[in-house]
Design an enzyme around this catalytic site. Sequence first.
Site, PDB file in Angstrom:
ATOM      1  N   CYS A  64     -28.868  54.794  21.105  1.00  0.00           N
ATOM      2  CA  CYS A  64     -28.648  56.005  22.054  1.00  0.00           C
ATOM      3  C   CYS A  64     -27.353  55.665  22.834  1.00  0.00           C
ATOM      4  CB  CYS A  64     -29.675  55.935  22.957  1.00  0.00           C
ATOM      5  SG  CYS A  64     -29.667  57.463  24.467  1.00  0.00           S
ATOM      6  N   CYS A  68     -28.195  53.728  30.253  1.00  0.00           N
ATOM      7  CA  CYS A  68     -29.280  53.537  31.178  1.00  0.00           C
ATOM      8  C   CYS A  68     -29.680  51.756  30.983  1.00  0.00           C
ATOM      9  CB  CYS A  68     -30.499  54.054  30.906  1.00  0.00           C
ATOM     10  SG  CYS A  68     -30.343  55.853  30.411  1.00  0.00           S
ATOM     11  N   CYS A  71     -32.663  50.334  29.586  1.00  0.00           N
ATOM     12  CA  CYS A  71     -33.317  50.682  28.241  1.00  0.00           C
ATOM     13  C   CYS A  71     -32.984  49.945  27.083  1.00  0.00           C
ATOM     14  CB  CYS A  71     -32.915  51.977  27.886  1.00  0.00           C
ATOM     15  SG  CYS A  71     -33.490  52.896  26.581  1.00  0.00           S
ATOM     16  N   CYS A 108     -47.310  61.649  22.606  1.00  0.00           N
ATOM     17  CA  CYS A 108     -46.150  61.855  23.244  1.00  0.00           C
ATOM     18  C   CYS A 108     -45.054  61.230  22.059  1.00  0.00           C
ATOM     19  CB  CYS A 108     -46.016  61.209  24.576  1.00  0.00           C
ATOM     20  SG  CYS A 108     -47.227  61.541  25.767  1.00  0.00           S
ATOM     21  N   CYS A 139     -46.551  66.026  23.640  1.00  0.00           N
ATOM     22  CA  CYS A 139     -45.546  65.971  24.667  1.00  0.00           C
ATOM     23  C   CYS A 139     -44.294  65.406  24.070  1.00  0.00           C
ATOM     24  CB  CYS A 139     -46.075  64.990  25.761  1.00  0.00           C
ATOM     25  SG  CYS A 139     -44.797  64.312  26.812  1.00  0.00           S
ATOM     26  N   CYS A 199     -43.395  66.744  32.918  1.00  0.00           N
ATOM     27  CA  CYS A 199     -43.812  65.305  33.179  1.00  0.00           C
ATOM     28  C   CYS A 199     -42.802  64.525  33.525  1.00  0.00           C
ATOM     29  CB  CYS A 199     -44.141  64.724  31.792  1.00  0.00           C
ATOM     30  SG  CYS A 199     -44.663  62.805  31.809  1.00  0.00           S
ATOM     31  N   ARG A 271     -49.533  58.839  36.477  1.00  0.00           N
ATOM     32  CA  ARG A 271     -49.483  58.029  35.204  1.00  0.00           C
ATOM     33  C   ARG A 271     -49.192  56.497  35.390  1.00  0.00           C
ATOM     34  NH1 ARG A 271     -49.765  60.042  29.919  1.00  0.00           N
ATOM     35  NH2 ARG A 271     -48.761  61.885  31.087  1.00  0.00           N
TER      36      ARG A 271
HETATM   37  N1  SAM Z   1     -33.806  59.567  25.702  1.00  0.00           N
HETATM   38  C1  SAM Z   1     -34.649  60.444  26.308  1.00  0.00           C
HETATM   39  C2  SAM Z   1     -34.402  60.177  27.824  1.00  0.00           C
HETATM   40  O1  SAM Z   1     -34.021  59.235  28.528  1.00  0.00           O
HETATM   41  O2  SAM Z   1     -34.846  61.136  28.716  1.00  0.00           O
HETATM   42  C3  SAM Z   1     -36.412  59.901  26.208  1.00  0.00           C
HETATM   43  C4  SAM Z   1     -36.570  58.635  26.098  1.00  0.00           C
HETATM   44  S1  SAM Z   1     -36.756  57.473  27.366  1.00  0.00           S
HETATM   45  C5  SAM Z   1     -37.032  55.977  26.570  1.00  0.00           C
HETATM   46  C6  SAM Z   1     -37.882  57.785  28.372  1.00  0.00           C
HETATM   47  C7  SAM Z   1     -38.027  57.314  29.794  1.00  0.00           C
HETATM   48  O3  SAM Z   1     -38.655  55.792  29.369  1.00  0.00           O
HETATM   49  C8  SAM Z   1     -36.744  56.964  30.578  1.00  0.00           C
HETATM   50  O4  SAM Z   1     -36.596  58.113  31.335  1.00  0.00           O
HETATM   51  C9  SAM Z   1     -37.364  55.720  31.478  1.00  0.00           C
HETATM   52  O5  SAM Z   1     -37.959  56.137  32.608  1.00  0.00           O
HETATM   53  C10 SAM Z   1     -38.512  54.946  30.618  1.00  0.00           C
HETATM   54  N2  SAM Z   1     -38.281  53.829  30.317  1.00  0.00           N
HETATM   55  C11 SAM Z   1     -37.113  53.248  29.161  1.00  0.00           C
HETATM   56  N3  SAM Z   1     -37.176  52.115  29.216  1.00  0.00           N
HETATM   57  C12 SAM Z   1     -37.806  51.508  30.227  1.00  0.00           C
HETATM   58  C13 SAM Z   1     -38.070  50.115  30.450  1.00  0.00           C
HETATM   59  N4  SAM Z   1     -37.400  49.134  29.944  1.00  0.00           N
HETATM   60  N5  SAM Z   1     -39.232  49.890  31.435  1.00  0.00           N
HETATM   61  C14 SAM Z   1     -39.718  50.883  32.084  1.00  0.00           C
HETATM   62  N6  SAM Z   1     -39.462  52.235  31.664  1.00  0.00           N
HETATM   63  C15 SAM Z   1     -38.414  52.380  30.812  1.00  0.00           C
HETATM   64 FE1  SF4 Z   2     -31.159  56.830  25.772  1.00  0.00          FE
HETATM   65 FE2  SF4 Z   2     -32.930  54.877  26.733  1.00  0.00          FE
HETATM   66 FE3  SF4 Z   2     -31.433  56.326  28.367  1.00  0.00          FE
HETATM   67 FE4  SF4 Z   2     -33.384  57.629  26.838  1.00  0.00          FE
HETATM   68  S1  SF4 Z   2     -33.537  56.041  28.681  1.00  0.00           S
HETATM   69  S2  SF4 Z   2     -30.953  58.266  27.326  1.00  0.00           S
HETATM   70  S3  SF4 Z   2     -33.126  56.514  25.057  1.00  0.00           S
HETATM   71  S4  SF4 Z   2     -30.621  54.777  26.823  1.00  0.00           S
END
Ligand code: SAM
Ligand code: SF4
Length: 324
Positions: A64, A68, A71, A108, A139, A199, A271
């Site tokens: 990606c 973040c 992530c 989801c 979802c 959500c 949730r």
């Molecule tokens: N890429 C899309 C986005 O960011 O909207 C969808 C997938 S992203 C993985 C969805 C959510 O997963 C993120 O907004 C974050 O809140 C949560 N998430 C990701 N990594 C995480 C982690 N290590 N621990 C807890 N929540 C996490």
């Molecule tokens: Fe990409 Fe992870 Fe951020 Fe979603 S949360 S935009 S998958 S880096």
Amino acid sequence: MTASPHDLDSSYGLRHDWRLEEIQQLFRQPFNDLIFQAQQTHRREFDANAVQVSSLLSIKTGRCPEDCAYCPQSVRHDTQLNDESLMELNEVVAAARRAKQQGASRFCMGAAWRSPKDKDLDAVADMIREVKNLGLETCVTLGMLTGPQSQRLRSAGLDYYNHNLDTSPEFYGDIITTRTYDDRLDTLQHVRAAGINVCCGGILGMGESETDRLELLRQLANQTPHPESVPINLLVRVQGTPLQDAEEVDPIEFVRSIAVARILMPRSHVRLSAGRETMSDETQALCFLAGANSIFYGEKLLTTANPEAQQDRELFARLGIHPE
Ligand code: SAM
Ligand code: SF4
Ligand code: DTB
């Protein structure tokens, strides 16, 4: 308990004008008073012993472009992840069928995109149609959406779109620099305008202050209408991410946050999301007592571990909770 002029218990109304000080007052009251208030709110709106169960599938994994800090799927972090391109329709349907057999009522699908391309959206629309045909709610979480993209997803029958605010506006820049808080709010508006249920939640344990946590809850609660589903994630600390050594969250503080979310958003499903794998049964039980009434179910979240389905069935049986 301190009564406020807008006391929910007297008005039974939904508010969208919360001030930080009011939320601090809720959060900081004695634990027993807070849990009692959250339980009262919960019981007024829901079956106190029912918990909604959703299963997750990562339909496109890794690489990606966003940064973040939490992530494992960001291309900027070296997390030893197996990257996978968009899954085939039949594989997704097979996974959804298994989730339904295990007892999930919602499926989801998550994709590691900044935003979907129109070609991707066609494939995801097919997935939504087929998963819905199995009798599951749908979802998806695909990153940022435009208005027309949201409408296309709605036309495919999408029930919920997950897009999190993640944290407070003030702390947000410490966690993500590649898109803004306002970008997120824009996507949420497009989703809402298309008639899709929202959500939207966040993550605790990224090094944020108590004020940041409460400000996140304020941002969520001051949306009109409230998000139908509010995922509260406990950070899963993944090796190779900048947050791999983030300080642990005190479980009592986590439960308090759930209780406040319940009180602020009485009719939303709150949730208990990521982070259950490292949480004791007792902490989870307190989260349900505080008003959490939804979980992710099945041994995997998107890329990280979640409790085994059998383990959750046993926990539900011990607590007399029935899945819905
Ligand atoms: N890429 C899309 C986005 O960011 O909207 C969808 C997938 S992203 C993985 C969805 C959510 O997963 C993120 O907004 C974050 O809140 C949560 N998430 C990701 N990594 C995480 C982690 N290590 N621990 C807890 N929540 C996490
Ligand atoms: Fe990409 Fe992870 Fe951020 Fe979603 S949360 S935009 S998958 S880096
Ligand atoms: C949400 O708020 N939590 C889920 C879901 N929405 C998509 C994702 C949690 C991801 C945890 C890290 C992982 O497994 O990759």
